[in-house]
Design an enzyme around this catalytic site. Structure first.
Site, mmCIF file in Angstrom:
data_model
loop_
_atom_site.group_PDB
_atom_site.id
_atom_site.type_symbol
_atom_site.label_atom_id
_atom_site.label_comp_id
_atom_site.label_asym_id
_atom_site.label_seq_id
_atom_site.Cartn_x
_atom_site.Cartn_y
_atom_site.Cartn_z
ATOM 1 N N LYS A 81 0.850 -1.196 0.000
ATOM 2 C CA LYS A 81 0.000 0.000 0.000
ATOM 3 C C LYS A 81 0.881 1.240 0.000
ATOM 4 O O LYS A 81 1.816 1.355 0.795
ATOM 5 C CB LYS A 81 -0.900 -0.019 1.228
ATOM 6 C CG LYS A 81 -1.864 1.153 1.330
ATOM 7 C CD LYS A 81 -2.716 1.014 2.586
ATOM 8 C CE LYS A 81 -3.702 2.160 2.733
ATOM 9 N NZ LYS A 81 -4.531 2.004 3.955
ATOM 10 N N SER A 157 -9.238 2.144 3.053
ATOM 11 C CA SER A 157 -8.352 2.845 2.133
ATOM 12 C C SER A 157 -7.325 1.945 1.458
ATOM 13 O O SER A 157 -6.514 2.414 0.657
ATOM 14 C CB SER A 157 -7.607 3.963 2.869
ATOM 15 O OG SER A 157 -6.787 3.435 3.905
ATOM 16 N N SER A 181 -9.673 0.033 7.136
ATOM 17 C CA SER A 181 -9.057 0.204 5.823
ATOM 18 C C SER A 181 -8.511 -1.072 5.210
ATOM 19 O O SER A 181 -8.218 -1.099 4.016
ATOM 20 C CB SER A 181 -7.931 1.238 5.897
ATOM 21 O OG SER A 181 -8.461 2.515 6.145
#
Length: 486
Positions: A81, A157, A181
């Site tokens: 990420k 996210s 997330s």
């Protein structure tokens, strides 16, 4: 050497590489080809590290040929990420246009551990600016879609990581979880998402060791099987002298936990945590999926959970208040270190709602934060009651209230036709960031062809329990075939 199925679990790919059945270069080439074919549509990656991955594949291949010791992820492609997973020499954007040309100057400790275990970084995945909302879209590269419906969002996210794993573009992906997330995109993309206990995976951010250390944020992992997540957690976990919050070493064996029976376990089921609206279709699918635990020998009981306050109070004091204060702190650190002012000359590089969070966070006094933490304590006590006073081994809820939402409706989320707050009220995930309990999202089937997730929550530091229950469910209700249609 033979080719492999890119939807094979990571542990199986690692075994085949170790046995000489698949080469690391072939594995990386296969995944890069998948990225080239699919990522224009899915938009999972901000940066694809093609040259780095191929060079690293040749290195691990030579190590294998020379008989050198190899790790459990030797040759396995891993996506990171693009938020706190720094890898020295690789572009690192935080999902933000202001950092579009930024290159990491150090490697995060958990990334180093993944690479030491033989993992190969294949790219950096999409995230909203600084992970600030529960869907994945930004001003830098746009939205990420769930591979199951390209008009719908992957969730956030860590949406890029979840989509990359679901679509066979990476075997494992790292994520971070501040309010769901990891678990939200796991639900929207039909993969397994694990948020371990805070401090289980150490951090080493500098110059401020506390900059990314909020008790709400845990590093996590997204995979297509529970065993993959257990192996990745074992690799990343462990103390770090540079992390003041890292948990000490213990005798946990996460891989072994995937084989552990859960017969005679008592599992509490709450359809709404006593506060959240949940669509009838999601609730019905989750209640059908509970049979997976019962078939594994566990008892499932409906329970009431009292978080101590109304949803509005919980949302405003914790989900928003505490996280707004954290966002303001991060923005201040960025301005001091990089000279980037999101309320000044760089305002156009972040969405208005991110600027609003900074402004709101700067208004809170220490007294305000103290009052917010009293609400957080009430939430903690409500969850602890389920484990300590009522004696349950696990708590299960829906992960989110609705199936994946459309990319063009991110500000208009509805539960059975009724509008809800689009940043909080459809997410049953963030209470467990506030309380610190380990949690995961398990693929629980589909609603109207779209994947949904079931959240499993363990007692304090009960990461092994979450993994054991998740694996027991997977054995009774496997989801691996769901990727074959993509």
């Amino acid at each position: 050497m033979r080719t492999h199925d890119r939807f094979d679990p990571a542990w199986k790919l690692a075994d085949r590489i170790r046995e000489g059945d698949v080469s690391p270069t072939a594995a990386i080439d296969s995944h890069l080809e998948r990225i080239e074919t699919r990522d224009d549509a899915v938009n999972a990656f901000i940066t694809v590290t093609e040259d780095h991955a191929r060079e690293r594949a040749r290195e691990v291949e030579r190590a294998l040929e020379d008989g050198e010791p190899i790790g459990p992820l030797h040759g396995v492609p891993i996506a990171l990420k693009d938020l706190t997973a720094f890898r020295e020499g690789i572009r690192h954007t935080f999902g933000c246009r202001a950092f579009s040309d930024n290159v990491a100057t150090h490697t995060a400790e958990f990334v180093r551990r993944l690479e030491d275990a033989g993992g190969i970084v294949i790219g950096k995945t999409n995230t909203p600016e600084f992970g600030h909302k529960p869907v994945t879209e930004n001003l830098l590269v746009g939205p990420t879609s769930t591979p199951f419906d390209l008009e719908r969002n992957a969730g956030g996210s860590s949406g890029g990581s979840a989509a990359a794993v679901a679509d066979g573009m990476s075997a494992i992906a790292q994520g971070g979880d501040a309010a769901g997330s990891v678990r939200i995109p796991a639900a929207f993309c039909g993969v397994y998402g694990l948020k371990p206990s805070f401090g289980r995976i150490p951090e080493s951010a500098r110059p401020n060791a506390f900059q990314y250390h909020s008790p709400f944020i845990s590093k996590g992992v997204l995979t297509r099987s529970v065993k993959d997540a257990a192996i990745a957690l074992e690799v990343m976990t462990g103390p770090n002298a540079r992390d003041p919050f890292a948990l000490p070493a213990d005798d946990a064996d996460y891989a072994a936990a995937t084989e552990r029976p859960i017969d005679e376990w008592s599992i509490a089921y709450s359809p709404d945590l006593g506060a959240f609206p949940v669509s009838e279709s999601v609730r019905a699918r989750i209640e059908d999926a509970l049979s997976g635990f019962e078939r594994a020998g566990a008892t499932v009981d409906p329970v009431g959970v009292d978080l101590g306050h109304s949803l509005e109070t919980l949302r405003e004091r914790t989900r928003f208040g505490l996280m707004q204060a954290f966002t303001a702190t991060v923005a201040d650190s960025i301005q001091r270190r990089s000279g980037i002012d999101f309320l000044g000359e760089h305002a156009a590089d972040v969405p208005e709602e991110f600027r609003d969070r900074i402004r709101a966070g700067r208004e809170y006094s220490p007294v305000d934060i103290g009052r917010m933490n009293r609400v957080r304590t009430a939430m903690f006590d409500g969850v602890q009651t389920v484990f300590e006073d009522e004696g349950y081994d696990l708590l299960v809820t829906p992960t989110v209230s609705v199936p994946p939402i459309r990319n063009d409706s991110l500000d208009d989320v509805r539960v059975d036709g009724d509008p809800v707050h689009p940043r909080a009220d459809w997410l049953l995930t963030w209470p467990f960031n506030m309380t610190g309990h380990p949690a995961a999202s398990i693929p629980a089937g589909r609603v109207d062809g779209l994947p949904i997730g079931m959240q499993v929550v363990g007692p304090r530091f009960g990461d092994e329990a979450v993994i054991a229950a998740s694996a027991a469910f997977e054995r009774r209700r496997p989801w691996s075939d769901s990727y074959a249609t993509l």
